[in-house]
Write a protein that holds these residues in place. Sequence first.
Motif, PDB file in Angstrom:
ATOM      1  N   SER A 198       0.611  -1.127   0.489  1.00  0.00           N
ATOM      2  CA  SER A 198       0.235   0.169  -0.057  1.00  0.00           C
ATOM      3  C   SER A 198       1.358   0.704  -0.144  1.00  0.00           C
ATOM      4  O   SER A 198       0.474   2.357  -0.707  1.00  0.00           O
ATOM      5  CB  SER A 198      -0.712   0.343   1.270  1.00  0.00           C
ATOM      6  OG  SER A 198      -1.445   0.712   1.219  1.00  0.00           O
ATOM      7  N   ASP A 199       2.364   1.443   1.095  1.00  0.00           N
ATOM      8  CA  ASP A 199       2.646   2.400   0.965  1.00  0.00           C
ATOM      9  C   ASP A 199       3.640   2.435  -0.436  1.00  0.00           C
ATOM     10  O   ASP A 199       3.126   3.746  -1.181  1.00  0.00           O
ATOM     11  CB  ASP A 199       4.168   1.935   1.994  1.00  0.00           C
ATOM     12  CG  ASP A 199       2.943   2.128   3.100  1.00  0.00           C
ATOM     13  OD1 ASP A 199       2.598   2.537   2.917  1.00  0.00           O
ATOM     14  OD2 ASP A 199       3.542   1.149   4.483  1.00  0.00           O
TER      15      ASP A 199
ATOM     16  N   LYS B 192       1.036   3.841  -2.971  1.00  0.00           N
ATOM     17  CA  LYS B 192       0.690   5.466  -2.770  1.00  0.00           C
ATOM     18  C   LYS B 192       0.973   6.854  -3.834  1.00  0.00           C
ATOM     19  O   LYS B 192       0.675   8.077  -3.450  1.00  0.00           O
ATOM     20  CB  LYS B 192       0.655   5.778  -1.448  1.00  0.00           C
ATOM     21  CG  LYS B 192      -0.558   5.442   0.177  1.00  0.00           C
ATOM     22  CD  LYS B 192      -0.267   5.526   0.932  1.00  0.00           C
ATOM     23  CE  LYS B 192      -1.378   5.210   1.925  1.00  0.00           C
ATOM     24  NZ  LYS B 192      -1.064   5.259   3.754  1.00  0.00           N
TER      25      LYS B 192
ATOM     26  N   PRO C 204      -1.573   8.935  -4.858  1.00  0.00           N
ATOM     27  CA  PRO C 204      -1.729   9.436  -4.049  1.00  0.00           C
ATOM     28  C   PRO C 204      -2.681   9.825  -3.269  1.00  0.00           C
ATOM     29  O   PRO C 204      -3.755  10.057  -2.473  1.00  0.00           O
ATOM     30  CB  PRO C 204      -0.815  10.182  -3.973  1.00  0.00           C
ATOM     31  CG  PRO C 204      -1.170  11.130  -5.794  1.00  0.00           C
ATOM     32  CD  PRO C 204      -1.162   9.555  -6.249  1.00  0.00           C
TER      33      PRO C 204
END
Length: 223
Positions: free
Chosen positions: A50-51, A54, A58
């Motif tokens: 998930s990071d 992003k 975003p």
Amino acid sequence: MSSEVTPQFHVRFIGNTSAEGHTTYVIKVTNSDGASWNVQKRYRELRELSDELKLRYPDNLPQFPAKRFFGNNDPAFIASRQAALEQYLLAVLALEPEVKTPVLRQFLGGPPLSAEQTPSKQHTEVLESMEQKLVNFSLPPAPLDEPEMAMRVKKYGESMKLSVLAQPVDPVILRDLGLDSEAAMTPQTPLADPSKLIAQFPNLKISVKGNESAAKGGETAKK
């Protein structure tokens, strides 16, 4: 007419296992060809995915299930988190149906190789044998031991001797060099096949000592 693209992959969480206080989720992945395989991921790996996503999405990335610091091993909580993680991953695949992001494609994995695609044991052994025989030029050369060095020096000396004896040299010079003049005139390996010569030559033996004696006799006679 709908413009939505069907995702190339579908995921379904089919179970989980717990060990040493950590829960691993078993995810069944199915591609558009109908092939399916299982991958095992922990909550931490899903959060790291998930990071990474992003950075690409975003604003419109779905909400990732929040972390819980207490009661992570509660069966009811694990079942609830499993369902939430499945919905999150399905939303990600709907956002990127063609799975172009490398980290997402790597996360999903791929179908296992078939018997035809799997290298045979013999093929693997041949590759390993070739790798062992290849010279790694980045490493310094290994030092030679004394027997190996002596053998190389001997071969070099024999090669030099054969090279010298193959040239038309004055027997006196060969004597001064410590080489056998008779061996010089009659090498071990014939220079040509006698049976293929047009004219046969007589077998001559030249002796350096004989030539020197004849030369001295001539000088005595002149005196």
